[in-house]
Design an enzyme around this catalytic site. Structure first.
Site, PDB file in Angstrom:
ATOM      1  N   ASP A 140     -14.214 -26.827  58.709  1.00 56.70           N
ATOM      2  CA  ASP A 140     -14.135 -25.950  59.890  1.00 56.70           C
ATOM      3  C   ASP A 140     -15.319 -25.239  60.150  1.00 56.70           C
ATOM      4  O   ASP A 140     -16.289 -25.600  59.954  1.00 56.70           O
ATOM      5  CB  ASP A 140     -12.762 -25.171  59.802  1.00 56.70           C
ATOM      6  CG  ASP A 140     -11.743 -25.115  60.980  1.00 56.70           C
ATOM      7  OD1 ASP A 140     -12.399 -24.189  61.907  1.00 56.70           O
ATOM      8  OD2 ASP A 140     -11.039 -25.698  61.195  1.00 56.70           O
ATOM      9  N   ASP A 149      -6.410 -10.297  53.750  1.00 53.97           N
ATOM     10  CA  ASP A 149      -5.494 -11.168  53.689  1.00 53.97           C
ATOM     11  C   ASP A 149      -6.150 -12.560  52.955  1.00 53.97           C
ATOM     12  O   ASP A 149      -5.363 -13.040  52.576  1.00 53.97           O
ATOM     13  CB  ASP A 149      -4.716 -11.485  55.005  1.00 53.97           C
ATOM     14  CG  ASP A 149      -4.218 -10.207  55.563  1.00 53.97           C
ATOM     15  OD1 ASP A 149      -4.215  -9.219  54.906  1.00 53.97           O
ATOM     16  OD2 ASP A 149      -3.512 -10.448  56.584  1.00 53.97           O
ATOM     17  N   HIS A 173     -11.853 -19.766  64.251  1.00 50.00           N
ATOM     18  CA  HIS A 173     -10.982 -20.940  64.114  1.00 50.00           C
ATOM     19  C   HIS A 173     -10.766 -21.236  62.570  1.00 50.00           C
ATOM     20  O   HIS A 173      -9.459 -21.242  62.253  1.00 50.00           O
ATOM     21  CB  HIS A 173     -11.377 -22.225  64.890  1.00 50.00           C
ATOM     22  CG  HIS A 173     -10.456 -23.247  65.014  1.00 50.00           C
ATOM     23  ND1 HIS A 173     -10.442 -24.123  63.848  1.00 50.00           N
ATOM     24  CD2 HIS A 173      -9.559 -23.735  65.648  1.00 50.00           C
ATOM     25  CE1 HIS A 173      -9.542 -25.175  64.201  1.00 50.00           C
ATOM     26  NE2 HIS A 173      -8.955 -24.860  65.233  1.00 50.00           N
ATOM     27  N   ASN A 264      -4.679 -31.993  71.803  1.00 45.94           N
ATOM     28  CA  ASN A 264      -3.932 -31.056  72.610  1.00 45.94           C
ATOM     29  C   ASN A 264      -4.087 -31.681  73.956  1.00 45.94           C
ATOM     30  O   ASN A 264      -4.236 -30.617  75.177  1.00 45.94           O
ATOM     31  CB  ASN A 264      -4.603 -29.695  72.632  1.00 45.94           C
ATOM     32  CG  ASN A 264      -4.593 -29.021  71.238  1.00 45.94           C
ATOM     33  OD1 ASN A 264      -3.820 -29.441  70.520  1.00 45.94           O
ATOM     34  ND2 ASN A 264      -5.620 -28.165  70.884  1.00 45.94           N
ATOM     35  N   ALA A 275      -6.973 -38.325  63.181  1.00 45.74           N
ATOM     36  CA  ALA A 275      -5.482 -38.381  62.791  1.00 45.74           C
ATOM     37  C   ALA A 275      -4.768 -39.858  63.117  1.00 45.74           C
ATOM     38  O   ALA A 275      -3.952 -39.968  62.228  1.00 45.74           O
ATOM     39  CB  ALA A 275      -4.713 -37.415  63.597  1.00 45.74           C
ATOM     40  N   TYR A 277      -6.007 -42.548  62.168  1.00 44.27           N
ATOM     41  CA  TYR A 277      -6.093 -43.577  61.051  1.00 44.27           C
ATOM     42  C   TYR A 277      -4.883 -43.249  60.089  1.00 44.27           C
ATOM     43  O   TYR A 277      -4.483 -42.296  59.840  1.00 44.27           O
ATOM     44  CB  TYR A 277      -7.382 -43.211  60.387  1.00 44.27           C
ATOM     45  CG  TYR A 277      -8.738 -43.378  61.313  1.00 44.27           C
ATOM     46  CD1 TYR A 277      -8.885 -44.625  61.902  1.00 44.27           C
ATOM     47  CD2 TYR A 277      -9.874 -42.378  61.258  1.00 44.27           C
ATOM     48  CE1 TYR A 277      -9.976 -44.770  62.547  1.00 44.27           C
ATOM     49  CE2 TYR A 277     -10.631 -42.623  61.877  1.00 44.27           C
ATOM     50  CZ  TYR A 277     -11.035 -43.679  62.648  1.00 44.27           C
ATOM     51  OH  TYR A 277     -12.145 -44.013  63.419  1.00 44.27           O
ATOM     52  N   THR A 280      -4.460 -40.962  57.041  1.00 45.11           N
ATOM     53  CA  THR A 280      -4.311 -39.547  57.115  1.00 45.11           C
ATOM     54  C   THR A 280      -2.772 -38.924  57.453  1.00 45.11           C
ATOM     55  O   THR A 280      -1.965 -40.026  57.806  1.00 45.11           O
ATOM     56  CB  THR A 280      -5.053 -38.938  58.263  1.00 45.11           C
ATOM     57  OG1 THR A 280      -4.432 -39.540  59.670  1.00 45.11           O
ATOM     58  CG2 THR A 280      -6.482 -39.289  58.361  1.00 45.11           C
ATOM     59  N   ASP A 303       2.857 -38.333  62.298  1.00 48.89           N
ATOM     60  CA  ASP A 303       3.811 -38.338  61.112  1.00 48.89           C
ATOM     61  C   ASP A 303       4.786 -37.359  60.944  1.00 48.89           C
ATOM     62  O   ASP A 303       5.796 -37.420  60.541  1.00 48.89           O
ATOM     63  CB  ASP A 303       2.894 -38.459  60.107  1.00 48.89           C
ATOM     64  CG  ASP A 303       2.168 -39.664  59.911  1.00 48.89           C
ATOM     65  OD1 ASP A 303       2.451 -40.955  59.831  1.00 48.89           O
ATOM     66  OD2 ASP A 303       0.882 -39.643  59.824  1.00 48.89           O
ATOM     67  N   SER A 327      -4.160 -27.755  65.909  1.00 50.32           N
ATOM     68  CA  SER A 327      -4.959 -27.359  64.566  1.00 50.32           C
ATOM     69  C   SER A 327      -4.027 -26.245  63.905  1.00 50.32           C
ATOM     70  O   SER A 327      -3.916 -26.456  62.682  1.00 50.32           O
ATOM     71  CB  SER A 327      -6.117 -26.322  65.131  1.00 50.32           C
ATOM     72  OG  SER A 327      -7.275 -27.074  65.466  1.00 50.32           O
TER      73      SER A 327
END
Length: 386
Positions: A140, A149, A173, A264, A275, A277, A280, A303, A327
């Site tokens: 990322d 935190d 992000h 999105n 995603a 594939y 994953t 999934d 995300s």
């Protein structure tokens, strides 16, 4: 990895032309591409020439070695592309990829457990598992190392954009994703899905939330070599990439669980790569009503769905932000997989995907509730005992 034997078929002049072009003054105008080799011997030869070449010229920035997929990323002009020996080389674009988050707004700190963490029933599992010793590689924008935190949760990472420096987040992000996975400050801040898991920031994305496929390949390589159990990929692109597929497949074959966001665009029958594939776990987003969020891609390639709308999590400079996107849904799933792996170490990526699918809760408002559903940690823990 596939090894192709045989005599080298690329002549030295073709290799040198590619290297000279990549390091010339015109290189910035050339498009970055990934070069792979039909014969392993050609890859070895290119590697040798590059190491000799790099000693003479500053070729390190222009040419990136991708050992995980036996390839190189470098600027290649259209003329050279046309002249390249197509039967010996596979050349594909090295496109830019974007993180999968939409609007965000500053949020006041909410003590305790964010709604998404409660929704997937993670708190009910903490008497059994907290994700202890599970390592999650987060490819990322980096992480805010000073966030109160996250201080207990951050493990060793890497900055692929600026080697030798820490993977500091200059976007927000990555910090948000890490918070949902493993924030651990219940008394004064928020708590994530797997508070005793460790997140390992792999900075492949710049301050705009953009990365080259080649940097993501290097990130996957680092995760596999560094013993990550899970890789969180909260990003995607519309086009297929053989290089990215090879890297994801290598990770899958090494037993690493790859969790990826679907995108999105509100599409009903299509999701983004990686995603899409099958190696994953592809994640779509739901809202507080347990319906698919309007922005989420959906359909047969998904999934599992997880909370992804108005998710509060950690942000830069110790602050908090509310974000929406697949995300955010993906980080819930990575945290849930960490809880499962701490409880039952040794589960393979295939077994974990089967458990998630067996344990899903039917969604509200879908015509075919049996096909896919929402993440449920308690049902996952029960399903693995069956």
């Amino acid at each position: 990895m596939i090894r192709h034997g045989g005599e080298p078929t690329l002549d030295r002049s073709a290799i040198l032309r590619l290297l000279h072009s990549a390091t010339s003054l015109d290189a910035p105008a050339a498009k970055r591409r990934i070069v792979r080799f039909r014969h392993y011997s050609d890859y070895e030869r290119f590697l040798l020439e590059w190491s000799n070449f790099g000693a003479e010229e500053d070729a390190s920035d222009a040419v990136r070695h991708l050992p995980f997929i036996e390839a190189f990323s470098l600027p290649v002009t259209a003329e050279l592309l046309a002249a390249a020996p197509a039967h010996d080389l596979w050349i594909e674009n090295d496109p830019q990829v974007s993180v999968h988050a939409i609007v965000h707004k500053p949020a006041s700190r909410e003590k305790g457990i964010p709604w998404g963490v409660s929704e997937i029933k993670a708190p009910l599992a903490w008497s059994t598992t907290t994700g202890h010793r599970v390592k999650v590689g987060v490819i990322d924008t980096g992480v805010d190392f000073s966030h109160p935190d996250l201080k207990q949760s951050i493990g060793r990472g890497i900055n692929l954009l600026n080697r030798g420096t820490l993977p500091h987040d200059d976007n927000g992000h990555g910090t948000h994703i890490c918070g949902t996975i493993a924030a651990a400050n219940q008394l004064h801040g928020m708590i994530g899905v797997a508070p005793r898991a460790s997140v390992h920031p792999v900075k492949a994305f710049d301050h705009n939330g953009s990365a080259f496929v080649s940097d993501i390949v290097l990130g996957i390589d680092w995760c596999v070599r560094s013993g990550m159990n899970i890789i969180n990929m909260s990003f995607g692109m519309k086009t297929r990439s053989k290089s990215l597929l090879t890297a994801v497949t290598n990770a899958f074959n090494a037993g690493v669980i790859v969790v990826a966001s679907s995108g999105n665009d509100g599409k009903r029958k299509s999701i983004d790569y990686p995603a899409r594939y099958p190696q994953t776990i592809a994640v779509g987003a739901t809202n507080k009503l347990r319906r698919i969020a309007p922005f989420s891609n959906r359909g047969m390639y998904i999934d599992v769905y997880a909370p992804g709308e108005k998710i509060l999590s950690s942000w830069l400079r110790g602050k908090y932000n509310e974000m929406s996107g697949t995300s955010m849904a993906t980080s819930h799933v990575s945290g849930a997989v960490a809880l499962l792996l701490a409880h039952r170490p040794g589960l393979t990526p295939t077994e974990i995907k089967a458990v998630i699918k067996r344990a899903m809760l039917p969604l509200r408002g879908t015509k075919a509730p049996r096909l896919t559903g929402e993440l449920d940690v308690m049902r996952m823990l029960q399903a693995v005992e069956r």
